[in-house]
Design an enzyme around this catalytic site. Structure first.
Site, PDB file in Angstrom:
ATOM      1  N   HIS A  50       0.790  -1.228   0.000  1.00  0.00           N
ATOM      2  CA  HIS A  50       0.000   0.000   0.000  1.00  0.00           C
ATOM      3  C   HIS A  50       0.826   1.283   0.000  1.00  0.00           C
ATOM      4  O   HIS A  50       0.336   2.340  -0.404  1.00  0.00           O
ATOM      5  CB  HIS A  50      -0.923   0.009   1.232  1.00  0.00           C
ATOM      6  CG  HIS A  50      -2.172   0.812   1.042  1.00  0.00           C
ATOM      7  ND1 HIS A  50      -2.212   1.979   0.308  1.00  0.00           N
ATOM      8  CD2 HIS A  50      -3.438   0.633   1.488  1.00  0.00           C
ATOM      9  CE1 HIS A  50      -3.439   2.468   0.315  1.00  0.00           C
ATOM     10  NE2 HIS A  50      -4.202   1.671   1.024  1.00  0.00           N
ATOM     11  N   TYR A  55     -15.315   6.048   8.099  1.00  0.00           N
ATOM     12  CA  TYR A  55     -14.228   6.444   7.194  1.00  0.00           C
ATOM     13  C   TYR A  55     -14.591   6.063   5.765  1.00  0.00           C
ATOM     14  O   TYR A  55     -14.951   4.926   5.494  1.00  0.00           O
ATOM     15  CB  TYR A  55     -12.939   5.727   7.614  1.00  0.00           C
ATOM     16  CG  TYR A  55     -11.702   6.040   6.795  1.00  0.00           C
ATOM     17  CD1 TYR A  55     -10.713   6.868   7.302  1.00  0.00           C
ATOM     18  CD2 TYR A  55     -11.510   5.500   5.532  1.00  0.00           C
ATOM     19  CE1 TYR A  55      -9.563   7.154   6.576  1.00  0.00           C
ATOM     20  CE2 TYR A  55     -10.373   5.779   4.789  1.00  0.00           C
ATOM     21  CZ  TYR A  55      -9.405   6.602   5.316  1.00  0.00           C
ATOM     22  OH  TYR A  55      -8.270   6.882   4.587  1.00  0.00           O
ATOM     23  N   THR A  58      -4.797  10.601  -0.724  1.00  0.00           N
ATOM     24  CA  THR A  58      -6.172  10.405  -0.270  1.00  0.00           C
ATOM     25  C   THR A  58      -6.539  11.433   0.797  1.00  0.00           C
ATOM     26  O   THR A  58      -5.693  12.090   1.380  1.00  0.00           O
ATOM     27  CB  THR A  58      -6.372   9.000   0.332  1.00  0.00           C
ATOM     28  OG1 THR A  58      -5.508   8.844   1.468  1.00  0.00           O
ATOM     29  CG2 THR A  58      -6.086   7.922  -0.692  1.00  0.00           C
TER      30      THR A  58
END
Length: 768
Positions: free
Chosen positions: A470, A584, A597
């Protein structure tokens, strides 16, 4: 080791008669062709640098400016207003005509560069305008219409992948008062009056004391850095985490839901590897079209593509490091406990899909056993980071282990040839999908290399999937790659009638190279494996297709599909838990350079008001009104997050500054410690044009999913398809303790799925 001997270009022996030199012309030819390929790539990079450097102009526009200046001078006019005459005095060694020509060329070049900078500055100003996003569909203002026209004019020439990078605006730092106001509004439905009053006082105290000081430092960083968030986000959220990246960080992508293009494992591997390498070629040549906001000409940042291939995350004691190499001509392959290096280039050319299938089949047919400690070596990448760092330093810093580890880490990507079968087909489709998702999320905890930028998994029955690290990129970037791979595999490369790849095979190809290891102790491997298995066993997944309606029906109601799902999730959570929670939702900030993000806090005052009204039996008209208010509010929150007016990244950076300054903030500490009980993410299809869903509706991908972000979090990832009206939603939850395990891991998932299914249908009926 025959393949090693073939790679030697020459050998020599010393005899009493002298030196006997033996040349391998085949090997020399390989070296020559590889060198030619390398130089072609360098020339291509240089060419692309020039094209990107002058965008939004073109290199040929220089000639147009020169001709225009010379034509003006020929007509006895001085377009430089005396500058050309001043430049002429610098060329005393040339004749009068030569001085005039050189001076005109220099002035034309300077004028051309000035025009480029002016155009780039104008484009940057235009891309800084975001009001268009807040206007209602069908009610576009005249300002936005003029803006769209200007953006189209400046973006008219075909751009390369990275052409817009220098024209993208920098992420702005929101006002601290605005961020605090938005934060307090977001937590209002979650707090009692007393708790909200206390939090308001903490926020006011922070703003009047420490907040403005931290804000000044942050603004200074924003002036200096390309993006004031991204480097800290990558370092402190991802690379400095010492917990396992498997489940906690890595995410996965899935194959087609209803079809498998071929049941032949080696053939599926051949086409998948080829498609990925074709994508890499497009990235290297910058032939990919820049990603844009769907339905617009607005470009998105492409910086995350730079580290997509030839990249690995290496462990450290305090922080990990991302390592990236310019090129790699091989992939690393794992099969039944053995590691191989598979060369995918021969004589400077990419192997055909059929040749890669042939090489993969050689690996599948290899019956040699794993070496001691080799089979479960990948568990080191699945466990805690510090033990892996110490093990790496102690046993993998030199010798044969280092060479083999380098082969894995420098590979274009990692491939697992799994000996299991996965997919939806079978007597238990729902259970099979759940097992398929878990397999991609963590596998056996040792048969993936979780440190690689991404690993692909090819199952025994031809099903495939992907697991991605990630830290280097977010899901939309990897999803774009995976969409291209699936579409190219199925619709471009294709298979023969018997399920094999197309093309010819050079059977003189050297065999895939077995990687060798000398691992003195498996103690740490077993310890890391135990940590990873405990984590994997603590995760439950459930995937289900919702087929009653999809994006088309929702849009006909003039409702955002994302808002529709988010409000349904709030309703389902409320019906299950009897309350609301901090929610979230990931939004992207790639409208800005190096953007990643931002968080959308989906649980709002408006969504809570709708849920309460529906549960309290209010009239349908009142519920419809409140639902539309909640939907509009959610869309506004999403747009604000996309345009740099979010909450959480700003507060996160203020917290980092406070740590650098060595000061504590009770407000920031409490805000960043708040748990996210419901974590959601949408995986939109970005390249629908690659999939002919009208003629081939079964070629539908499941999207992907993440692991839970905390010990008691429900995670929901969904993809909404327009033509087939299918919603696919993934749910992952993790137990908090042995006592709560049954509730969170078994009952909770089934209950929330049942509630969500009913909520989607009920809201649809309500709005009709």
């Amino acid at each position: 080791m025959a393949e090693a001997h073939q790679a030697v270009a020459f050998q020599f022996t010393i005899t009493p008669e002298g030196i006997d030199l033996q040349l391998s012309y085949q090997a020399l030819n390989q070296i020559y062709l590889s060198g030619v390929r390398s130089w072609k790539k360098r020339v291509s990079r240089m060419r692309n640098r020039v094209i990107k450097g002058v965008y939004p102009a073109s290199p040929s526009s220089w000639l147009f400016v020169v001709i225009a200046i010379l034509a003006t001078m020929y007509m006895r006019s001085d377009p430089s207003m005396g500058l050309i005459a001043k430049i002429q005095h610098l060329h005393v060694s040339l004749g009068a005509q030569g001085q005039t020509m050189v001076s005109a060329l220099l002035f034309s070049t300077l004028l051309w560069l000035s025009l480029i900078l002016a155009l780039r500055f104008c484009l940057k100003l235009l891309l800084s305008y975001h009001q268009w996003m807040f206007e209602q569909h069908g009610r576009i203002s005249n300002t936005t219409k003029v803006w769209v026209t200007l953006v189209r004019l400046l973006s008219g020439r075909k751009p390369l992948l990275y052409s817009y990078q220098t024209s993208l605006p920098h992420l702005p730092v929101p006002g601290i008062k605005d961020t605090l106001s938005r934060y307090l509004e977001s937590v209002r439905p979650l707090l009692t009056d007393v708790e909200f009053k206390r939090m308001t006082e903490l926020g006011n105290q922070f703003e009047s004391t420490l907040g403005n000081r931290l804000q000044r430092y942050l603004k200074l960083k924003a002036l200096w850095a390309t993006n004031y968030v991204s480097d800290w986000w990558e370092e402190y959220i991802y690379l400095r985490s010492r917990s396992p990246i498997m489940v906690n960080s890595n995410y996965y992508g899935m194959d087609f839901l209803y079809v498998t293009p071929t049941p032949v494992q080696a053939a599926r591997a051949g086409n998948t590897i080829t498609a990925l390498l074709l994508y890499r070629r497009k990235v290297n040549r910058e032939e990919l079209k820049p990603s844009r906001v769907p339905g617009t000409v607005i470009p998105l940042c492409a910086a995350q593509c730079e580290r997509m291939f030839n990249t690995t995350r290496t462990p450290g004691v305090e922080t990990d490091v991302l390592q990236h190499w310019q090129d790699s001509e091989f992939v690393a392959v794992y099969h039944k406990g053995r590691y191989f290096r598979l060369w995918v280039y021969q004589a400077g050319r990419l192997l055909s899909p059929r040749e890669i299938e042939y090489q993969v089949q050689r690996i599948l047919d290899d019956t040699s056993p794993p070496q001691p400690g080799e089979e479960k070596l990948g568990a080191l990448t699945a466990g805690d980071r510090i033990p892996w760092s110490e093990m790496r330093k102690q046993h993998f810093s030199s010798g044969i282990n280092k060479r083999s580890l380098d082969a894995i880490e420098r590979a274009a990507f990692f491939v697992t040839l799994d000996d299991e079968e996965q997919g939806m087909k079978g007597e238990d489709p729902a259970g099979n999908l759940d097992r398929y998702a878990k397999s991609l999320l963590h596998g056996k905890c040792y048969d993936r290399w979780f440190d690689k930028s991404f690993s692909i998994v090819i199952y025994k029955n031809g099903k495939n999937g992907l697991n991605a690290e990630h830290s280097w990129a977010d899901a939309p970037t990897v999803a774009h790659l995976w969409e291209y791979t699936l579409a190219t595999d199925a619709f471009q490369l294709g298979y023969t009638e018997d399920g094999h790849c197309k093309g010819e095979v050079d059977r003189m190809l050297p065999r895939p190279q077995r990687l060798l290891w000398d691992i003195p102790s498996e103690t740490q491997v077993q310890s890391s494996l135990a940590v990873a298995q405990a984590l994997a066993n603590d995760v439950d997944c459930h995937i289900f297709p919702f087929v009653k309606f999809g994006k088309g029906r929702i849009k006909k109601l003039r409702i955002s599909p994302d808002a529709f799902i988010q409000i349904a999730l709030q309703l389902a959570y409320y019906r299950d838990r009897g309350g609301f929670c901090l929610t979230y939702e990931a939004s992207m900030t790639r409208l800005f350079r190096e953007g990643r993000t931002e968080t959308v806090r989906s649980c709002s005052n408006e969504s809570c008001a709708f849920v309460r009204a529906l549960e309290d039996g209010e009239t349908e008209d009142e519920c419809r009104r409140l639902f539309r208010l909640a939907s509009d509010r959610h869309q506004n929150l999403y747009r604000m997050a996309m345009t740099g007016a979010g909450i959480d990244r700003h507060l996160f950076c203020l917290y980092v500054v406070s740590k650098y300054l060595g000061v504590d903030s009770p407000f920031l500490k409490e805000v960043l410690a708040e748990p996210w009980r419901l974590s959601t993410s949408q995986t939109p299809v970005q390249q629908m044009e690659l999939f002919d869903l009208k003629n081939y509706p079964d070629f539908l991908s499941l999207g992907g999913g993440f692991g839970p972000v905390s010990n008691d979090t429900l995670f929901s990832s969904f993809v909404i398809i327009h033509l087939t009206s299918i919603v696919v939603t993934n749910h992952v939850s993790q137990s908090q303790s042995d006592v709560l395990f049954c509730f969170f891991s078994l009952v909770y998932i089934n209950v929330i799925i049942l509630f969500l299914t009913n909520c989607l249908a009920q809201i649809n009926v309500l709005l009709l």
